[in-house]
Design a protein around this motif. Structure first.
Motif, PDB file in Angstrom:
ATOM      1  N   THR A 123       0.832  -1.207   0.000  1.00  0.00           N
ATOM      2  CA  THR A 123       0.000   0.000   0.000  1.00  0.00           C
ATOM      3  C   THR A 123       0.868   1.258   0.000  1.00  0.00           C
ATOM      4  N   PRO A 124       0.703   2.137  -0.984  1.00  0.00           N
ATOM      5  CA  PRO A 124       1.472   3.385  -0.961  1.00  0.00           C
ATOM      6  C   PRO A 124       0.806   4.425  -0.057  1.00  0.00           C
ATOM      7  N   VAL A 125       1.599   5.134   0.682  1.00  0.00           N
ATOM      8  CA  VAL A 125       1.118   6.254   1.500  1.00  0.00           C
ATOM      9  C   VAL A 125       1.437   7.534   0.745  1.00  0.00           C
ATOM     10  N   LEU A 126       0.388   8.207   0.271  1.00  0.00           N
ATOM     11  CA  LEU A 126       0.562   9.420  -0.529  1.00  0.00           C
ATOM     12  C   LEU A 126       0.472  10.653   0.372  1.00  0.00           C
ATOM     13  N   ILE A 127       1.288  11.628   0.096  1.00  0.00           N
ATOM     14  CA  ILE A 127       1.349  12.845   0.916  1.00  0.00           C
ATOM     15  C   ILE A 127       0.722  14.002   0.142  1.00  0.00           C
ATOM     16  N   SER A 132       7.555  12.852   8.439  1.00  0.00           N
ATOM     17  CA  SER A 132       7.723  11.913   9.548  1.00  0.00           C
ATOM     18  C   SER A 132       6.414  11.182   9.846  1.00  0.00           C
ATOM     19  N   TYR A 133       5.297  11.904   9.727  1.00  0.00           N
ATOM     20  CA  TYR A 133       4.005  11.282   9.982  1.00  0.00           C
ATOM     21  C   TYR A 133       3.705  10.199   8.935  1.00  0.00           C
ATOM     22  N   ALA A 134       4.029  10.466   7.683  1.00  0.00           N
ATOM     23  CA  ALA A 134       3.812   9.488   6.613  1.00  0.00           C
ATOM     24  C   ALA A 134       4.627   8.223   6.866  1.00  0.00           C
ATOM     25  N   VAL A 135       5.874   8.396   7.297  1.00  0.00           N
ATOM     26  CA  VAL A 135       6.721   7.246   7.609  1.00  0.00           C
ATOM     27  C   VAL A 135       6.122   6.440   8.750  1.00  0.00           C
ATOM     28  N   LYS A 136       5.581   7.132   9.761  1.00  0.00           N
ATOM     29  CA  LYS A 136       4.964   6.458  10.912  1.00  0.00           C
ATOM     30  C   LYS A 136       3.737   5.663  10.468  1.00  0.00           C
ATOM     31  N   VAL A 137       2.928   6.243   9.570  1.00  0.00           N
ATOM     32  CA  VAL A 137       1.728   5.555   9.079  1.00  0.00           C
ATOM     33  C   VAL A 137       2.110   4.275   8.334  1.00  0.00           C
ATOM     34  N   ALA A 138       3.094   4.369   7.451  1.00  0.00           N
ATOM     35  CA  ALA A 138       3.526   3.186   6.686  1.00  0.00           C
ATOM     36  C   ALA A 138       4.025   2.091   7.624  1.00  0.00           C
ATOM     37  N   SER A 139       4.779   2.484   8.640  1.00  0.00           N
ATOM     38  CA  SER A 139       5.290   1.513   9.610  1.00  0.00           C
ATOM     39  C   SER A 139       4.155   0.836  10.360  1.00  0.00           C
ATOM     40  N   CYS A 140       3.128   1.618  10.704  1.00  0.00           N
ATOM     41  CA  CYS A 140       1.972   1.086  11.431  1.00  0.00           C
ATOM     42  C   CYS A 140       1.242   0.042  10.589  1.00  0.00           C
ATOM     43  N   ILE A 141       1.052   0.316   9.312  1.00  0.00           N
ATOM     44  CA  ILE A 141       0.342  -0.613   8.424  1.00  0.00           C
ATOM     45  C   ILE A 141       1.130  -1.902   8.241  1.00  0.00           C
ATOM     46  N   ASN A 200      -4.053  18.122   7.477  1.00  0.00           N
ATOM     47  CA  ASN A 200      -5.317  17.960   8.214  1.00  0.00           C
ATOM     48  C   ASN A 200      -5.360  16.602   8.916  1.00  0.00           C
ATOM     49  N   GLU A 201      -4.989  15.541   8.170  1.00  0.00           N
ATOM     50  CA  GLU A 201      -5.001  14.200   8.756  1.00  0.00           C
ATOM     51  C   GLU A 201      -3.987  14.108   9.900  1.00  0.00           C
ATOM     52  N   MET A 202      -2.841  14.729   9.731  1.00  0.00           N
ATOM     53  CA  MET A 202      -1.820  14.691  10.776  1.00  0.00           C
ATOM     54  C   MET A 202      -2.330  15.379  12.039  1.00  0.00           C
ATOM     55  N   SER A 203      -3.017  16.486  11.876  1.00  0.00           N
ATOM     56  CA  SER A 203      -3.513  17.215  13.049  1.00  0.00           C
ATOM     57  C   SER A 203      -4.600  16.437  13.781  1.00  0.00           C
ATOM     58  N   GLN A 204      -5.300  15.547  13.036  1.00  0.00           N
ATOM     59  CA  GLN A 204      -6.352  14.728  13.641  1.00  0.00           C
ATOM     60  C   GLN A 204      -5.857  13.335  14.012  1.00  0.00           C
ATOM     61  N   ASN A 205      -4.569  13.107  13.782  1.00  0.00           N
ATOM     62  CA  ASN A 205      -3.995  11.781  14.049  1.00  0.00           C
ATOM     63  C   ASN A 205      -4.765  10.688  13.303  1.00  0.00           C
ATOM     64  N   SER A 206      -5.037  10.961  12.007  1.00  0.00           N
ATOM     65  CA  SER A 206      -5.864  10.064  11.208  1.00  0.00           C
ATOM     66  C   SER A 206      -5.249   9.866   9.823  1.00  0.00           C
ATOM     67  N   VAL A 207      -5.879   9.012   9.033  1.00  0.00           N
ATOM     68  CA  VAL A 207      -5.462   8.755   7.645  1.00  0.00           C
ATOM     69  C   VAL A 207      -6.720   8.555   6.806  1.00  0.00           C
TER      70      VAL A 207
END
Length: 432
Positions: free
Chosen positions: A322-326, A344-353, A401-408
């Motif tokens: 799954t690609p994480v697009l910024i 950094s948030y994008a990297v964290k999301v990819a790691s979580c998945i 916006n997603e980063m501020s809401q801690n969401s994706v």
């Protein structure tokens, strides 16, 4: 020599992966040997008068004043490894290998100076049952793939040492009466090894070879018994084959059964029709200074030629990560930029998945420049990841916006539906 990437790399991996699995079912185990060997390994086994040794070896003198050679084939290195590591105390051995070989040939369609081979060896079994099983494994290997062209198994016997001596004598007498019609190379081989003339691709030699003595007329009783067992065995297995009395090996250590699998296809051309070749080599160990009684048989297939014969549509692609697009922000000067925090948030999301997803996840970097100015818009990024041969089933989108809401945002690429979820809950959407 050729680079291999994209679809060509996937096709290569497909051949190797299926070959490994199929040969494991026959009881073969993997072996790897060095690309570099002492030159004597090949000069003693291939013969000083062979084209490979005389014209095609990549050979050099190293800083220790040792002659080294980049391997032109796999069997000699495997035999050397068996002797060097005293594996002859663990007989019988069933081994398979895969890797690059090197020959300084004239590059042409289906023939490269660096080429990959997949091969197997059965060592320590002299009974012709091993010949049958080896041919069976070769036939199963080539039929793993949807090859474009008509395949044919050509088989012959070289008999034992007694048969070979008698046949070489008969060939020498025959070729001597036609010496003036032979090519210069074949006239040289007439003195050293007339069997090699039968392998010649020179047109004048081919004409002379048409009426050469037939090997089967000089076989001993034991050799006929060995070959008859092999023929009955492959008949019982339903493997179609053609007896080819002109199929020989010029090296003295080859004995009894030899075979080739050819494929008639415009994709290769008739001169490069051989896709797999094998034979029994009971004298190879002795040529390397090992045990004289160590028998062996094996085959090798050209991966590059097989790849040329396989339609691209036959290559399965695994599910893509799954690609994480910024989504970039707008700077005061109207540039599209990505902040360090968002990266950094994008990297964290990819790691979580990746913690739950079998296919994985990665950050799709839309810009190569470190300053991240004029970062590609989301639509362009989507087009990039969806244009791949096998597009991902889902994409994840993150922005400020997603980063501020801690969401994706999770988007299904097939239905175009999307869902906003908390980063702590996103793993359950990739737990497949």
């Amino acid at each position: 020599m050729a680079d291999r990437f994209g679809h060509a790399a996937h096709k290569h991996e497909h051949i190797v992966s299926k070959g490994r699995a199929a040969m494991a079912r026959f009881g073969f185990e993997p072996i790897t040997t060095p690309i570099l060997e002492y030159s004597s390994v090949f000069e003693r086994t291939l013969g000083a008068d062979s084209d490979v040794v005389g014209k095609e070896l990549y050979k050099f003198l190293d800083s220790s004043q040792q002659w080294m050679t980049m391997r032109p084939e796999g069997t000699a290195g495997v035999a050397r490894a068996v002797i060097s590591n005293r594996l002859d105390t663990q007989l019988p051995l069933k081994l398979f290998y895969v890797g690059p070989m090197f020959r300084h040939e004239r590059p042409q369609k289906g023939r490269l100076r660096q080429f990959d081979q997949f091969g197997v060896e059965i060592i320590g079994v002299s009974h012709p049952a091993a010949d049958v099983e080896c041919i069976d494994s070769a036939w199963e290997f080539v039929n793993l793939f949807s090859i474009e062209g008509e395949m044919q198994v050509n088989i012959n016997t070289l008999g034992d040492a007694e048969s070979r001596t008698a046949y070489r004598r008969a060939l020498g007498e025959y070729f001597s009466t036609h010496r003036s019609k032979l090519s210069d190379d074949s006239q040289r081989r007439l003195l050293s090894n007339p069997l090699r003339i039968l392998d010649s691709k020179d047109e004048s030699d081919i004409l002379v070879n048409q009426n050469a003595p037939v090997y089967t007329d000089y076989l001993s009783t034991a050799s006929l018994r060995h070959f008859n067992f092999v023929r009955r065995g492959i008949d019982d297995l339903g493997i179609p084959y053609v007896l080819n009395s002109k199929l020989v090996r010029g090296l003295d250590y080859y004995q009894h059964t030899v075979w080739e699998i050819t494929c008639v296809s415009d994709l290769l051309g008739r001169s490069q029709a051989t896709i797999l070749a094998g034979g029994r080599y009971d004298g190879l160990s002795s040529a390397l200074g090992g045990p004289t009684s160590l028998s062996g048989i094996g085959w090798a297939a050209g991966i590059d030629r097989l790849s040329m014969l396989m339609p691209d549509s036959q290559i399965p692609y695994p599910d893509q990560p799954t690609p994480v697009l910024i989504v970039p922000d707008r700077s005061p000067d109207s540039q599209r930029v990505v902040s360090e925090d968002l990266y950094s948030y994008a990297v964290k999301v990819a790691s979580c998945i990746r913690k739950t997803s079998k296919t994985g996840a990665y950050v799709h970097y839309g810009a190569a420049s470190s300053n991240c100015k004029n970062y590609p818009q989301l639509g362009k990024q989507l087009s990039s990841v969806l244009s791949k041969t096998q597009p991902p089933r889902k994409v994840v989108v993150v922005g400020s916006n997603e980063m501020s809401q801690n969401s994706v945002v999770i988007r299904d690429t097939a239905t175009q539906s999307q869902l906003l979820v908390n980063i702590n809950d996103c793993q359950q959407h990739f737990n497949e």
